[in-house]
Design a protein around this motif. Sequence first.
Motif, short mmCIF file in Angstrom:
data_model
loop_
_atom_site.label_atom_id
_atom_site.label_comp_id
_atom_site.label_asym_id
_atom_site.label_seq_id
_atom_site.Cartn_x
_atom_site.Cartn_y
_atom_site.Cartn_z
N LEU A 73 -126.28 13.70 -40.54
CA LEU A 73 -125.69 12.81 -39.54
C LEU A 73 -126.68 11.75 -39.07
O LEU A 73 -126.32 10.59 -38.88
CB LEU A 73 -125.16 13.61 -38.36
N ARG A 74 -127.93 12.13 -38.89
CA ARG A 74 -128.96 11.17 -38.49
C ARG A 74 -129.20 10.13 -39.59
O ARG A 74 -129.37 8.94 -39.32
CB ARG A 74 -130.25 11.90 -38.12
N ALA A 75 -129.22 10.58 -40.84
CA ALA A 75 -129.41 9.67 -41.97
C ALA A 75 -128.23 8.71 -42.08
O ALA A 75 -128.40 7.50 -42.30
CB ALA A 75 -129.58 10.44 -43.27
N LEU A 76 -127.04 9.22 -41.90
CA LEU A 76 -125.83 8.39 -41.96
C LEU A 76 -125.84 7.33 -40.86
O LEU A 76 -125.50 6.16 -41.10
CB LEU A 76 -124.59 9.28 -41.85
N ALA A 77 -126.26 7.70 -39.67
CA ALA A 77 -126.36 6.74 -38.57
C ALA A 77 -127.40 5.66 -38.88
O ALA A 77 -127.18 4.47 -38.60
CB ALA A 77 -126.72 7.45 -37.26
N ALA A 78 -128.52 6.05 -39.47
CA ALA A 78 -129.56 5.07 -39.83
C ALA A 78 -129.05 4.11 -40.90
O ALA A 78 -129.26 2.90 -40.81
CB ALA A 78 -130.82 5.78 -40.31
N ILE A 79 -128.34 4.63 -41.90
CA ILE A 79 -127.78 3.79 -42.95
C ILE A 79 -126.79 2.80 -42.36
O ILE A 79 -126.78 1.62 -42.72
CB ILE A 79 -127.13 4.65 -44.05
N ALA A 80 -125.96 3.26 -41.44
CA ALA A 80 -124.98 2.38 -40.81
C ALA A 80 -125.68 1.24 -40.06
O ALA A 80 -125.26 0.08 -40.15
CB ALA A 80 -124.08 3.17 -39.86
N GLN A 81 -126.74 1.54 -39.34
CA GLN A 81 -127.48 0.50 -38.62
C GLN A 81 -128.09 -0.51 -39.59
O GLN A 81 -128.02 -1.71 -39.38
CB GLN A 81 -128.59 1.11 -37.78
N ILE A 82 -128.68 -0.02 -40.65
CA ILE A 82 -129.33 -0.89 -41.64
C ILE A 82 -128.30 -1.80 -42.30
O ILE A 82 -128.51 -3.00 -42.44
CB ILE A 82 -130.08 -0.04 -42.69
N ALA A 83 -127.18 -1.24 -42.70
CA ALA A 83 -126.15 -2.00 -43.42
C ALA A 83 -125.46 -3.03 -42.53
O ALA A 83 -124.90 -4.01 -43.03
CB ALA A 83 -125.13 -1.05 -44.02
N GLN A 84 -125.50 -2.86 -41.22
CA GLN A 84 -124.87 -3.82 -40.32
C GLN A 84 -125.70 -5.07 -40.10
O GLN A 84 -125.20 -6.06 -39.58
CB GLN A 84 -124.57 -3.16 -38.97
N ASP A 85 -126.95 -5.07 -40.51
CA ASP A 85 -127.79 -6.26 -40.40
C ASP A 85 -127.14 -7.37 -41.22
O ASP A 85 -126.85 -7.18 -42.40
CB ASP A 85 -129.19 -5.96 -40.93
N PRO A 86 -126.90 -8.54 -40.62
CA PRO A 86 -126.23 -9.62 -41.34
C PRO A 86 -126.93 -10.05 -42.63
O PRO A 86 -126.28 -10.53 -43.54
CB PRO A 86 -126.21 -10.77 -40.33
N ASP A 87 -128.23 -9.85 -42.73
CA ASP A 87 -128.97 -10.29 -43.91
C ASP A 87 -129.24 -9.16 -44.91
O ASP A 87 -129.84 -9.36 -45.95
CB ASP A 87 -130.30 -10.93 -43.48
#
Length: 79
Positions: free
Chosen positions: A38-52
């Motif tokens: 769950l922590r890894a999934l949350a980190a991936i979601a944050q990273i992927a939301q970066d516009p660049d």
Amino acid sequence: FEIIPVRAPAGVRLPGSSAPCRTLFVIAGSADQRNFYLRALAAIAQIAQDPDFENRWLKARSAEELRNTILLARRKRNN
């Protein structure tokens, strides 16, 4: 526990999606690693939301650049 990032520049058509997916994350782990998952999934979601993110991900020229795109991304870190 393993995370395998996949880059597909031409895109992969997933069922129910109209646009091709160019970035996939395969996550595999045992039941006792659920909290880490769950922590890894949350980190991936944050990273992927970066516009660049997608631009940097698709322009990376080596495995090291791909790795750095993920590991050096700005995100909120939870202890």
